[in-house]
Design a protein around this motif. Structure first.
Motif, PDB file in Angstrom:
ATOM      1  N   ARG A 177     -10.846   1.457  -0.665  1.00 36.68           N
ATOM      2  CA  ARG A 177      -9.706   0.570  -0.132  1.00 36.68           C
ATOM      3  C   ARG A 177      -9.867  -0.617  -1.020  1.00 36.68           C
ATOM      4  O   ARG A 177      -8.982  -1.240  -1.600  1.00 36.68           O
ATOM      5  CB  ARG A 177      -9.749   0.338   1.183  1.00 36.68           C
ATOM      6  CG  ARG A 177      -8.855   1.521   1.990  1.00 36.68           C
ATOM      7  CD  ARG A 177      -8.349   1.173   3.240  1.00 36.68           C
ATOM      8  NE  ARG A 177      -9.155   2.229   3.964  1.00 36.68           N
ATOM      9  CZ  ARG A 177      -9.990   2.173   4.998  1.00 36.68           C
ATOM     10  NH1 ARG A 177     -10.637   1.155   5.285  1.00 36.68           N
ATOM     11  NH2 ARG A 177     -10.432   3.295   5.764  1.00 36.68           N
TER      12      ARG A 177
ATOM     13  N   ARG B 264      -7.241  -2.089  -3.954  1.00 38.48           N
ATOM     14  CA  ARG B 264      -6.693  -3.371  -3.772  1.00 38.48           C
ATOM     15  C   ARG B 264      -6.837  -4.131  -5.225  1.00 38.48           C
ATOM     16  O   ARG B 264      -6.004  -4.611  -5.660  1.00 38.48           O
ATOM     17  CB  ARG B 264      -6.844  -4.103  -2.737  1.00 38.48           C
ATOM     18  CG  ARG B 264      -6.156  -3.407  -1.270  1.00 38.48           C
ATOM     19  CD  ARG B 264      -6.551  -4.447  -0.340  1.00 38.48           C
ATOM     20  NE  ARG B 264      -6.197  -3.789   0.959  1.00 38.48           N
ATOM     21  CZ  ARG B 264      -6.736  -3.871   2.217  1.00 38.48           C
ATOM     22  NH1 ARG B 264      -7.607  -4.596   2.203  1.00 38.48           N
ATOM     23  NH2 ARG B 264      -6.529  -2.893   3.155  1.00 38.48           N
TER      24      ARG B 264
ATOM     25  N   GLU C 202      -4.950  -2.857  -7.892  1.00 37.98           N
ATOM     26  CA  GLU C 202      -3.272  -3.166  -7.733  1.00 37.98           C
ATOM     27  C   GLU C 202      -3.319  -4.736  -8.552  1.00 37.98           C
ATOM     28  O   GLU C 202      -2.324  -4.965  -9.269  1.00 37.98           O
ATOM     29  CB  GLU C 202      -3.242  -3.090  -6.632  1.00 37.98           C
ATOM     30  CG  GLU C 202      -2.837  -1.667  -6.014  1.00 37.98           C
ATOM     31  CD  GLU C 202      -2.388  -1.821  -4.557  1.00 37.98           C
ATOM     32  OE1 GLU C 202      -2.224  -2.704  -3.774  1.00 37.98           O
ATOM     33  OE2 GLU C 202      -2.579  -0.767  -3.875  1.00 37.98           O
TER      34      GLU C 202
END
Length: 88
Positions: free
Chosen positions: A10, A14, A17
């Motif tokens: 995770r 992120r 991104e």
């Protein structure tokens, strides 16, 4: 207790991104820079070879960023596969 592999996946997701967002912004800036150079031919101290050198350097940095993004995406995929395998 949370699965550390999923937490890492995770976090990496992120981070990627954000990296993709910065990549897009920098690619747009490079395109604008190239358009300005094309619209304003070199004069005086500015040379065409210098303009091209700067554009190539900027493009090379974008390519490095693209490779980093791709490697991160691959790592996320591998984390998912490993997590699925260990949970069986």
């Amino acid at each position: 207790m949370a699965n550390p592999q999923m937490t890492a996946a995770r976090f990496l997701s992120r981070s990627l991104e954000d990296e993709q967002r910065r990549f897009t912004q920098e690619a747009e800036l490079l395109a604008e820079h190239a358009a300005r150079i094309a619209a304003n031919p070199p004069t005086g101290k500015r040379t065409a070879s210098g303009d091209l050198t700067r554009l190539i350097q900027e493009a090379a940095l974008l390519l490095k960023r693209a490779v980093t993004i791709e490697a991160g995406s691959e790592a996320i995929g591998l984390m998912g596969v490993e997590t699925a395998t260990t949970e069986k």
